[in-house]
Design a protein around this motif. Structure first.
Motif: not given
Length: 504
Positions: A185-191, A195-204, A211-217, A219-223
């Motif tokens: 559902v979201s991501y965090a970035k370094h200065d 990308v530093r991390s991604v956050t799941l809907a569960s909060g994890q 990071f390898i972006d295979c999120t399809g169209f 394109a959550l990370l690369i786009g």
């Protein structure tokens, strides 16, 4: 530009997204580097996959060799059939068909390709159709197949993409890949913008080094995170919609992908052991969705097994598919319609290319630049090859085809067409996917007949040329007649379809 003086070793790889792209990446990386890395793959059962990439090209066997995959096991698990080429129906003009096969045609001379001798044979009235001199093409027409000694038959597969992803998962998890169920559902970035991390809907929260972006169209990370835009190619490739549906099998599976042109695009038919994959690809500027839907269902065989799914896309490519610590693989990197079954190939090439330049000691800008340059060269050549199918046509029955014929094409493609038209010559850029014979088959199939040929062909007397051409054709005909039917061979090699479906 990255700071190469502050490089951190890459140990934690996070693959964002499953499906074909995600699990091919997981399978490749874990097989080669799994003992050195912490590999996590995040996918959500709530998010479906596009799942229309069910036809492949022979290069997939290179990837399978790396993974040490047993072909019979793979084919049984994915309900695969063999594929010898693609049948292009009504592309040149209505009811004018040809086949782009995977084989070589004839015998080349070191000074000139076989097409020059064939062209001379046509002039002298001693040559038959160009395809008569290709074993794979003739076998596909007769619905025959077998493995031949010394890899004497070039082939690929039709496969169930969903089953293929599950099969690769079963290979990857014992090699250390940890699958995590969840929706990102979201991501965090370094200065520095990585990308530093991604956050799941569960909060994890899941951190990583690469990071390898295979999120399809999506394109959550690369786009989204890396703000890497796409280069739009819709000025050359008009199709921007597809509707896919699966149907039951009503006859023997043939070793060909069917690509049937219609008034605003084309329709595919891919025979598997247990069902048939179908879909229509079209331009929304030339055809509305309701008409496309009706046209698809009117031109399928067998009972529909799922509700037709509409897929919206843009023909495009990201010029940087590796940016910072994010590598986009699959649909997140861009999309070319699967006329030539290149979708899985491009995933495979990205995975292999990444393994070849894997940044174990830290991400370096030089590696990123070279990776992107290689990706761009490869995709540009494939793009041109696909445009060729549309641009060179004689159809006057629909505005779509008229527009495609009259559009201004890339200079790189124009040069290839002009060279073949004037001289019969083709060339292959090093490491380019499609070989000379692929370009020749499609250009001849679409209606380009060279004006001349190499003078070497003129040195053969009529009887010598007739014997040369006849000898090639005769050997192929004798081989084809001895081959079993494709259906019978698949059943014997893989087990009957009903048994395989129950086992899977």
């Amino acid at each position: 530009m990255r700071d190469t003086n502050n490089r951190q070793p890459v140990r934690r790889v996070v693959i964002c997204g499953g499906g074909t792209a995600g699990w091919m990446a997981a399978a490749g990386i874990s097989k080669v580097l799994g003992k050195l890395l912490d590999i996590k793959l995040i996918e959500s059962e709530e998010i479906g996959t596009v799942g229309v990439g069910e036809a492949t090209i022979p290069t997939l066997m290179n990837f399978h060799n790396v993974l040490e995959i047993n072909e019979q096991e793979f084919m049984a698990e994915t309900q695969a059939t063999f594929k010898l080429g693609i049948s292009f129906e009504s592309w040149r003009d209505v009811k004018q068909d040809y086949i782009h096969s995977f084989g070589t045609t004839g015998i080349d001379h070191w000074t000139a390709g076989f097409q020059h001798f064939w062209h001379k044979g046509v002039e002298r009235g001693v040559a038959s159709d160009y395809g008569d001199y290709c074993l794979e093409l003739k076998a596909s027409l007769e619905n025959r197949f077998a493995h031949l000694p010394n890899n004497g038959m070039n082939y690929a597969y039709h496969l169930d993409a969903s089953r293929y992803a599950k099969y690769l998962r079963r290979l990857s998890e014992p090699r250390g890949v940890q699958r995590i169920e969840g929706k990102i559902v979201s991501y965090a970035k370094h200065d520095n913008g990585d990308v530093r991390s991604v956050t799941l809907a569960s909060g994890q929260v899941i951190e990583g080094d690469l990071f390898i972006d295979c999120t399809g169209f999506r394109a959550l990370l690369i786009g989204d995170a890396m703000q890497e835009d796409v280069e739009d190619w819709s000025q050359w490739l008009f199709c921007d919609r597809a509707i896919a549906v699966q149907t039951s099998s009503v006859g023997d599976a043939v070793p060909l992908t069917r690509s049937m042109a219609h008034q605003a695009g084309w329709q595919w038919r891919i025979p598997l052991q247990h069902r048939v994959g179908n879909g229509i690809v079209y331009s929304s500027r030339h055809l509305d969705e309701e008409t496309a839907h009706k046209q698809l269902l009117a031109n399928v065989e067998g009972k529909t097994l799922i509700e037709p799914r509409v897929i919206k896309f843009k023909p495009c490519q990201r010029r940087n598919t590796w940016k910072g610590n994010v590598v986009a693989i699959g649909l997140s990197s861009g999309f070319l319609e699967p006329i030539e079954s290149t979708s899985i190939h491009l995933i495979q090439r990205s995975v292999i290319r990444l393994m070849q330049s894997f940044p174990s000691d830290g991400i370096q800008q030089a590696d990123i630049d070279e990776y992107n340059a290689q990706c761009n060269r490869e995709i540009d050549h494939i793009r041109d090859f696909i445009i060729l199918h549309y641009h060179v046509n004689n159809r006057t029955d629909a505005q779509f085809w008229i527009d495609a014929r009259e559009m201004r094409i890339p200079e790189s493609l124009k040069h290839r067409i002009d060279l073949f038209k004037e001289t019969g010559r083709v060339f292959r850029i090093p490491n380019e996917l499609f070989a000379e014979n692929s370009w020749i088959q499609v250009m001849l199939g679409q209606g380009i007949m060279p004006k001349s040929h190499h003078q070497t062909a003129d040195l053969m007397a009529d009887e010598e040329l007739k014997a040369f051409l006849g000898g090639i054709k005769g050997r192929i005909d004798r081989t084809v007649v001895q081959l079993p039917t494709h259906q019978a061979y698949v059943e014997r090699y893989c087990g009957r379809a009903d048994a395989g479906a129950k086992a899977a």
